[in-house]
Design a protein around this motif. Structure first.
Motif, PDB file in Angstrom:
ATOM      1  N   MET A  75       0.828  -1.205   0.000  1.00 24.80           N
ATOM      2  CA  MET A  75       0.000   0.000   0.000  1.00 24.80           C
ATOM      3  C   MET A  75       0.864   1.257   0.000  1.00 24.80           C
ATOM      4  O   MET A  75       0.355   2.360   0.222  1.00 24.80           O
ATOM      5  CB  MET A  75      -0.914   0.003   1.232  1.00 24.80           C
ATOM      6  N   SER A  76       2.188   1.094  -0.211  1.00 20.15           N
ATOM      7  CA  SER A  76       3.140   2.220  -0.215  1.00 20.15           C
ATOM      8  C   SER A  76       3.027   3.043   1.057  1.00 20.15           C
ATOM      9  O   SER A  76       3.115   4.272   1.037  1.00 20.15           O
ATOM     10  CB  SER A  76       2.896   3.117  -1.441  1.00 20.15           C
ATOM     11  N   GLU A  77       2.825   2.338   2.203  1.00 18.35           N
ATOM     12  CA  GLU A  77       2.555   3.044   3.448  1.00 18.35           C
ATOM     13  C   GLU A  77       3.732   3.855   3.973  1.00 18.35           C
ATOM     14  O   GLU A  77       3.552   4.714   4.837  1.00 18.35           O
ATOM     15  CB  GLU A  77       2.082   2.068   4.525  1.00 18.35           C
ATOM     16  N   ASP A  78       4.951   3.613   3.442  1.00 17.53           N
ATOM     17  CA  ASP A  78       6.117   4.383   3.884  1.00 17.53           C
ATOM     18  C   ASP A  78       6.419   5.559   2.954  1.00 17.53           C
ATOM     19  O   ASP A  78       7.444   6.227   3.116  1.00 17.53           O
ATOM     20  CB  ASP A  78       7.353   3.472   3.971  1.00 17.53           C
ATOM     21  N   PHE A  90      -2.693   5.374   1.684  1.00 19.57           N
ATOM     22  CA  PHE A  90      -2.784   4.895   3.073  1.00 19.57           C
ATOM     23  C   PHE A  90      -2.551   6.014   4.084  1.00 19.57           C
ATOM     24  O   PHE A  90      -3.313   6.158   5.050  1.00 19.57           O
ATOM     25  CB  PHE A  90      -1.757   3.768   3.289  1.00 19.57           C
ATOM     26  N   ARG A  91      -1.517   6.824   3.874  1.00 17.24           N
ATOM     27  CA  ARG A  91      -1.155   7.841   4.856  1.00 17.24           C
ATOM     28  C   ARG A  91      -2.157   8.974   4.945  1.00 17.24           C
ATOM     29  O   ARG A  91      -2.122   9.770   5.901  1.00 17.24           O
ATOM     30  CB  ARG A  91       0.245   8.391   4.564  1.00 17.24           C
ATOM     31  N   ALA A 132      -0.025  10.445  15.381  1.00 17.13           N
ATOM     32  CA  ALA A 132      -1.232  11.152  15.818  1.00 17.13           C
ATOM     33  C   ALA A 132      -0.903  12.103  16.977  1.00 17.13           C
ATOM     34  O   ALA A 132      -1.397  13.230  17.030  1.00 17.13           O
ATOM     35  CB  ALA A 132      -2.304  10.149  16.246  1.00 17.13           C
ATOM     36  N   PHE A 133      -0.036  11.647  17.895  1.00 19.16           N
ATOM     37  CA  PHE A 133       0.381  12.498  19.017  1.00 19.16           C
ATOM     38  C   PHE A 133       1.168  13.705  18.520  1.00 19.16           C
ATOM     39  O   PHE A 133       0.962  14.843  18.984  1.00 19.16           O
ATOM     40  CB  PHE A 133       1.216  11.672  20.000  1.00 19.16           C
ATOM     41  N   LEU A 134       2.092  13.472  17.559  1.00 15.46           N
ATOM     42  CA  LEU A 134       2.886  14.570  17.018  1.00 15.46           C
ATOM     43  C   LEU A 134       2.012  15.579  16.280  1.00 15.46           C
ATOM     44  O   LEU A 134       2.301  16.785  16.285  1.00 15.46           O
ATOM     45  CB  LEU A 134       3.967  14.024  16.078  1.00 15.46           C
ATOM     46  N   ARG A 172       2.213  18.360  12.730  1.00 17.35           N
ATOM     47  CA  ARG A 172       2.659  17.572  11.584  1.00 17.35           C
ATOM     48  C   ARG A 172       3.095  16.193  12.071  1.00 17.35           C
ATOM     49  O   ARG A 172       3.648  16.060  13.168  1.00 17.35           O
ATOM     50  CB  ARG A 172       3.784  18.267  10.808  1.00 17.35           C
ATOM     51  N   PRO A 173       2.821  15.155  11.256  1.00 13.15           N
ATOM     52  CA  PRO A 173       3.117  13.780  11.684  1.00 13.15           C
ATOM     53  C   PRO A 173       4.601  13.465  11.569  1.00 13.15           C
ATOM     54  O   PRO A 173       5.398  14.277  11.086  1.00 13.15           O
ATOM     55  CB  PRO A 173       2.296  12.934  10.719  1.00 13.15           C
ATOM     56  N   LEU A 174       4.956  12.274  12.001  1.00 15.74           N
ATOM     57  CA  LEU A 174       6.319  11.783  11.849  1.00 15.74           C
ATOM     58  C   LEU A 174       6.641  11.664  10.367  1.00 15.74           C
ATOM     59  O   LEU A 174       5.802  11.247   9.566  1.00 15.74           O
ATOM     60  CB  LEU A 174       6.467  10.419  12.535  1.00 15.74           C
ATOM     61  N   SER A 175       7.846  12.038   9.987  1.00 12.28           N
ATOM     62  CA  SER A 175       8.262  11.976   8.589  1.00 12.28           C
ATOM     63  C   SER A 175       8.129  10.562   8.034  1.00 12.28           C
ATOM     64  O   SER A 175       8.559   9.595   8.672  1.00 12.28           O
ATOM     65  CB  SER A 175       9.709  12.450   8.458  1.00 12.28           C
ATOM     66  N   ALA A 176       7.536  10.459   6.852  1.00 14.51           N
ATOM     67  CA  ALA A 176       7.390   9.155   6.207  1.00 14.51           C
ATOM     68  C   ALA A 176       8.749   8.540   5.917  1.00 14.51           C
ATOM     69  O   ALA A 176       8.919   7.317   6.016  1.00 14.51           O
ATOM     70  CB  ALA A 176       6.588   9.303   4.906  1.00 14.51           C
TER      71      ALA A 176
END
Length: 373
Positions: free
Chosen positions: A92-95, A104-105, A329-331, A337-341
């Motif tokens: 799903m290319s989730e990274d 996905f992201r 989600a916490f970040l 902004r979320p954690l870097s992919a």
């Protein structure tokens, strides 16, 4: 011939369980309208591929000059069968990062959580279905329950424990079968136990129950349990449900033993070890039905083991991805902004390589154990 058959059986069992796991991810992704780039059965070079690819010409600048080249893309999900039946994946290319609303992201945290947990859920359901099929069948042996049918002479707890009582907990662990009860007791390093009994619908606690004698067959408490011959469908379904959760308990306690030092990493068994066990089952002098039951029961245990192991909070596994999901989600709440992919992808990639190395180590231990016998 038996060795080849054993390898084939283990390959089929593991291949089906991994395929079912990835199918869980795939179906959940489809329900959440998440784009799946590839659904693969097996690993390595592609043998068969769905014919949904399109070729188009793109123009790009190379060394200051505009040049055209052809690229191949896949319209929708690409379904592939790969050379080695040792795994599979649902890509799903989730990274990766993307502006695609179906990526996905870009889905909600609960949709992503559902997709990640769906693989393990499918494995647990598979194990449960296998148990639901084999337990009511004629190939299943008689089971011993935890219902007391007889007390030994001189039994010291006759005022607290009566014939007809059913053991439901030992040291706060639920028990529903004599086999699991014995397994659980065998791992405890104590001489006294807290029992909870069920009598006429009422729970009764008896603390500090002492073992009476130590024999070659294990700990004896001075009572005998009921041997259940019934193959009634409803009762068998209930036993299948209990057996499935007993297998969860076995996996959970086995993992705990690794972390506490009660078990060693070298005690673990990989595909080579499982092939050896399968070979012993195939070569055993027993009726075909008995062998089939043991193999299917082992498949159910492996399915549930796969479900639990994939939910461990280790990067590259589904459980690790779920942890990173909530970290992102916490970040988002803290810094918007979320954690870097790229960072998350690198962590998963490195851990995946370490897991591959660990799998190779387990195979080496399996081979050394077999050769050393």
């Amino acid at each position: 011939m038996n060795t080849f058959l054993s390898i084939l059986i283990i390959a089929v069992i593991l291949g089906l369980l991994i395929t079912v796991h990835e199918l869980g991810h795939f179906l959940a992704a489809r329900l959440c309208k998440i784009r799946v780039r590839e659904f693969a059965i097996g690993m390595g070079p592609v043998i068969l591929s769905s014919k949904n690819k399109i070729t188009k010409t793109i123009t790009e600048s190379i060394d200051g000059e505009l040049k055209e080249r052809q690229v191949t893309e896949y319209n929708g999900t690409r379904f592939t069968l790969r050379a080695f039946p040792i795994g599979g994946f649902c890509d799903m290319s989730e990274d990766d990062s993307s502006d695609d609303p179906h990526h996905f992201r870009n889905k909600s945290i609960w949709q992503k959580f559902f997709v990640l947990v769906a693989g393990s859920l499918m494995n647990f359901i598979t194990g449960l279905i296998i148990l639901m099929i084999i337990l009511p069948s004629t190939i299943a042996p008689a089971e011993t329950t935890t219902k007391i049918t007889k007390l030994m002479d001189g039994f010291p707890y006759t005022e607290q424990i009566l014939v007809g009582d059913t053991i439901i907990r030992i040291n706060n662990e639920p028990v529903h079968s004599y086999v699991y009860m014995n397994w659980f007791l065998s791992r405890l390093k104590t001489d006294s136990y807290d029992f909870v009994w069920l009598r006429d619908g009422e729970k009764i606690t008896v603390n500090n129950v002492q073992k009476l004698v130590e024999t070659d067959t294990g700990k004896r408490f001075g009572f005998y349990c009921e041997e259940l011959q019934s193959k009634a469908f409803g009762a068998s379904l209930k036993r299948a449900w209990h057996r499935a959760f007993e297998y969860v308990g076995m996996v959970r306690y086995s993992l705990a033993d690794l972390f506490t030092g009660n078990a060693k990493v070298t005690d673990m068994m990989g595909p080579v070890g499982m092939t050896q066990v399968t070979s012993q089952i195939v070569e055993a002098e027993a009726p075909f039905g008995a062998k089939a039951y043991v193999l299917l029961d082992m498949a159910a245990l492996l399915a549930i083991n796969l479900a639990v192991m994939n939910l461990l909070p280790i990067p590259a596994l589904d459980g690790g991805r779920i942890i990173f999901l909530f970290i992102s989600a916490f970040l988002m709440l803290v810094r918007k902004r979320p954690l870097s992919a790229n960072i998350e992808g690198a962590i998963h990639g490195i851990t995946y390589l370490l897991l591959i190395g660990f799998m190779v180590f387990v195979v080496f231990v399996d081979v050394r154990r077999i050769v050393g016998k």
